[in-house]
Design a protein around this motif. Sequence first.
Motif, mmCIF file in Angstrom:
data_model
loop_
_atom_site.group_PDB
_atom_site.id
_atom_site.type_symbol
_atom_site.label_atom_id
_atom_site.label_comp_id
_atom_site.label_asym_id
_atom_site.label_seq_id
_atom_site.Cartn_x
_atom_site.Cartn_y
_atom_site.Cartn_z
ATOM 1 N N ALA A 1 -7.313 5.644 6.230
ATOM 2 C CA ALA A 1 -7.294 7.040 6.701
ATOM 3 C C ALA A 1 -6.942 7.132 8.184
ATOM 4 O O ALA A 1 -6.335 8.120 8.613
ATOM 5 N N SER B 1 -3.334 8.141 9.126
ATOM 6 C CA SER B 1 -2.838 9.495 8.911
ATOM 7 C C SER B 1 -2.749 10.272 10.223
ATOM 8 O O SER B 1 -3.615 10.133 11.093
ATOM 9 N N ALA C 1 -5.627 7.255 3.014
ATOM 10 C CA ALA C 1 -7.019 7.632 2.777
ATOM 11 C C ALA C 1 -7.878 6.377 2.720
ATOM 12 O O ALA C 1 -7.378 5.260 2.795
ATOM 13 N N GLY C 2 -9.174 6.576 2.590
ATOM 14 C CA GLY C 2 -10.087 5.441 2.507
ATOM 15 C C GLY C 2 -10.011 4.592 3.752
ATOM 16 O O GLY C 2 -9.993 5.113 4.864
ATOM 17 N N GLU C 3 -9.907 3.299 3.558
ATOM 18 C CA GLU C 3 -9.875 2.390 4.709
ATOM 19 C C GLU C 3 -8.623 2.572 5.564
ATOM 20 O O GLU C 3 -8.585 2.139 6.712
ATOM 21 N N SER D 1 0.636 5.284 -0.585
ATOM 22 C CA SER D 1 -0.358 6.341 -0.668
ATOM 23 C C SER D 1 0.284 7.680 -0.373
ATOM 24 O O SER D 1 1.057 7.785 0.564
ATOM 25 N N THR E 1 -4.195 -4.679 9.666
ATOM 26 C CA THR E 1 -3.344 -4.442 8.499
ATOM 27 C C THR E 1 -2.229 -5.477 8.390
ATOM 28 O O THR E 1 -1.407 -5.397 7.471
ATOM 29 N N ASP F 1 0.848 -1.186 0.000
ATOM 30 C CA ASP F 1 0.000 0.000 0.000
ATOM 31 C C ASP F 1 0.877 1.226 0.000
ATOM 32 O O ASP F 1 1.547 1.505 0.977
ATOM 33 N N ASP G 1 -5.892 12.191 10.811
ATOM 34 C CA ASP G 1 -7.121 11.531 11.258
ATOM 35 C C ASP G 1 -7.573 12.198 12.557
ATOM 36 O O ASP G 1 -6.771 12.430 13.455
ATOM 37 N N GLN H 1 -7.912 -1.623 14.216
ATOM 38 C CA GLN H 1 -7.720 -1.358 12.792
ATOM 39 C C GLN H 1 -6.268 -1.577 12.383
ATOM 40 O O GLN H 1 -6.001 -2.109 11.306
#
Length: 136
Positions: free
Chosen positions: A15, A18, A11-13, A7, A106, A5, A21, A102
């Motif tokens: 996010a 960040s 962002a998205g799933e 980026s 990952t 990943d 956030d 979350q």
Amino acid sequence: MGQFDQSPMFAGELAFLSNFDQTPFLMPLLDAEVASAEHAFNALKTVDEDQQHHVLEAPTPGESKRRGRRVTLRPGWDAGVRVWAMRQVLTAKFAVPALRYQLVRTEGRVLVETNHWHDQYCARSVSDHVGTGGHL
């Protein structure tokens, strides 16, 4: 190695990864609840409590970053204290159960944040070894 990943900004799933956030969390070193990791990191740039409060009171992560550019830097900031500060921020952020869950999900994914403004200190080029997600 798992899925890669890359980026410019998570962002998205992803996010939640960040620093922008806006999931509030308790930052023990500041003895405060912070609005984002960006707020916490920029407040930790200084030991001046008035400047810390000014950064923490910013209405957005972007504004906290702007305010953080004008603080009196903590001794040793450019000699590695910034790494210590980011570790403190991320440890506090991912102590929030929902964010920790979350992050653990990952596992097996390589998480790389890149950017277009050439920040090579906090973001990496794709060729740099970063490691996989899911670890705390």
